[in-house]
Design a protein around this motif. Structure first.
Motif, short mmCIF file in Angstrom:
data_model
loop_
_atom_site.label_atom_id
_atom_site.label_comp_id
_atom_site.label_asym_id
_atom_site.label_seq_id
_atom_site.Cartn_x
_atom_site.Cartn_y
_atom_site.Cartn_z
N ASN A 163 -9.12 2.73 -7.03
CA ASN A 163 -8.60 1.52 -6.47
C ASN A 163 -7.04 1.44 -6.67
N HIS A 209 -5.41 3.82 -3.76
CA HIS A 209 -5.70 3.22 -2.25
C HIS A 209 -5.99 4.57 -1.37
N GLU A 268 1.62 -1.49 1.11
CA GLU A 268 0.79 0.01 1.23
C GLU A 268 0.64 0.18 2.82
N ALA A 309 -6.96 -4.11 -3.20
CA ALA A 309 -7.72 -2.90 -2.25
C ALA A 309 -8.76 -3.27 -1.43
#
Ligand SMILES: NC(=O)c1ccc[n+]([C@@H]2O[C@H](COP(=O)([O-])OP(=O)(O)OC[C@H]3O[C@@H](n4cnc5c(N)ncnc54)[C@H](OP(=O)(O)O)[C@@H]3O)[C@@H](O)[C@H]2O)c1
Length: 307
Positions: free
Chosen positions: A3, A6, A33, A250
């Protein structure tokens, strides 16, 4: 699956995403992200200055990131409508809508539209925003890869632990009297779970999910500290071992993009970290409550002039 890295996030080049509350906390962890993996990310929230700070941080880590600001105040339905309209003028597609913004356990106060702020921001503002974006989401789902167009409602396990056992209190949606700030928070998060379920039923070509992100160290605790000053003392215990928002995002990211989630099997699902399809509370699984909340919300918005 790590996690930290990712590593389940695919290439998102060509995708357009909106993250509400995307400049701080879990929203920031999600925005950065998505942007690093190639999506154009609209951070939808209230402060242009906070957006600028977030943008600078994202660009310093990823110079080619495409992040943009969409002014959105979920506590003001007129502003919510304007934000959705502005987005539709700017873009012709929307692949990922992350309804993340939220407040927790703040003292009783009503929005300009007469809703207690937790239910107003966490649920009703997001409901209207989503409803107004459905045409563009559906249009995108008509041409995008199956299951890639998603609505993610960031709920909480508080939907089960804190909400009234009977579920949504339709006769007193604001829960003004006889309820704690915690019960109001749980109630708003239960509404997030039910919202995903009704979206899955009404718009089966869009993958709608809700989730608990886990306990994550963010600014969310300013709410309980302002309503219950003693919370400051137990906060270190509550957050013991909890990750920060980059790692803590996550489960949101998994819901937003993991190819392991499938339209035909997972629509309407509730996820525990990370990516575990789980049963929500009894009220959160009640198909009648799913429908009743939809009807109630449509009526409440209609009576204020929002279709
Ligand atoms: N952290 C946890 O342990 C945890 C656990 C379970 C669920 N969650 C959920 O995770 C989500 C994100 O929370 P977080 O922990 O990242 O907290 P956070 O750091 O306090 O972030 C909340 C975000 O919501 C935005 N927001 C608040 N009111 C708004 C409004 N009226 N209009 C638009 N944006 C607004 C805030 O923007 P401003 O800065 O402008 O106010 C902020 O960006 C929430 O839905 C929360 O319920 C968090």
């Amino acid at each position: 699956m790590s996690n930290d890295s990712h590593d389940f996030i695919p290439d998102l080049a060509g995708k357009v995403a909106i993250v509400t509350g995307g400049y701080t906390g879990l929203g920031f962890g999600t925005s950065i992200e998505l942007a690093k993996h190639g999506a154009r990310v609209y951070i939808a929230s209230r402060s242009a200055a906070k957006f600028k700070d977030a943008e600078l941080e994202i660009i310093s880590e990823c110079p080619q990131a495409d992040v943009r600001f969409l002014m959105l105040d979920l506590a003001n339905l007129n502003n919510v409508q304007e934000a959705a309209e502005r987005f539709a003028q700017l873009e012709s597609s929307l692949h990922i809508l992350v309804n993340n913004a939220g407040v927790m356990c703040i003292p009783y106060k009503e929005t300009i539209d007469g809703f207690e702020t937790q239910i107003g921001v966490n649920y009703i503002g997001h409901f209207l925003f989503t409803k107004l974006l459905i045409p563009i989401l559906q249009k995108t789902a008509g041409i995008a890869e199956k299951g890639s167009v998603r609505i993610v409602n960031v709920s909480s396990n508080g939907h089960a632990k804190l909400a009234p056992k009977e579920g949504i209190i339709f006769s007193d949606i604001n829960m003004k009297n006889n309820f704690s700030v915690w019960a109001r928070y749980g109630h708003s998060k239960l509404a997030n779970v039910l919202h995903s379920k009704v979206l899955a039923k009404r718009y089966p070509n869009i993958l709608a999910l809700s989730l608990h992100p886990g306990t994550v160290k963010t600014n969310l605790s300013t709410g309980p500290i302002s309503s219950t000053p003693l919370y400051r003392l137990i906060k270190p215990l509550v957050e013991l071992g909890a990750p920060g928002p980059r790692k803590g995002a996550a489960n949101i990211l998994f819901a937003a993009v993991s190819p392991r989630l499938r339209l035909e099997f997972d629509n309407g699902a509730y996820l525990l970290p990370i990516g575990k399809v789980s049963a929500p509370s009894k009220a959160g699984s009640d198909p009648q409550m799913v429908e009743d909340l939809w009807e109630w919300t449509i009526k409440a918005l209609g009576s204020r002039g929002y279709e």
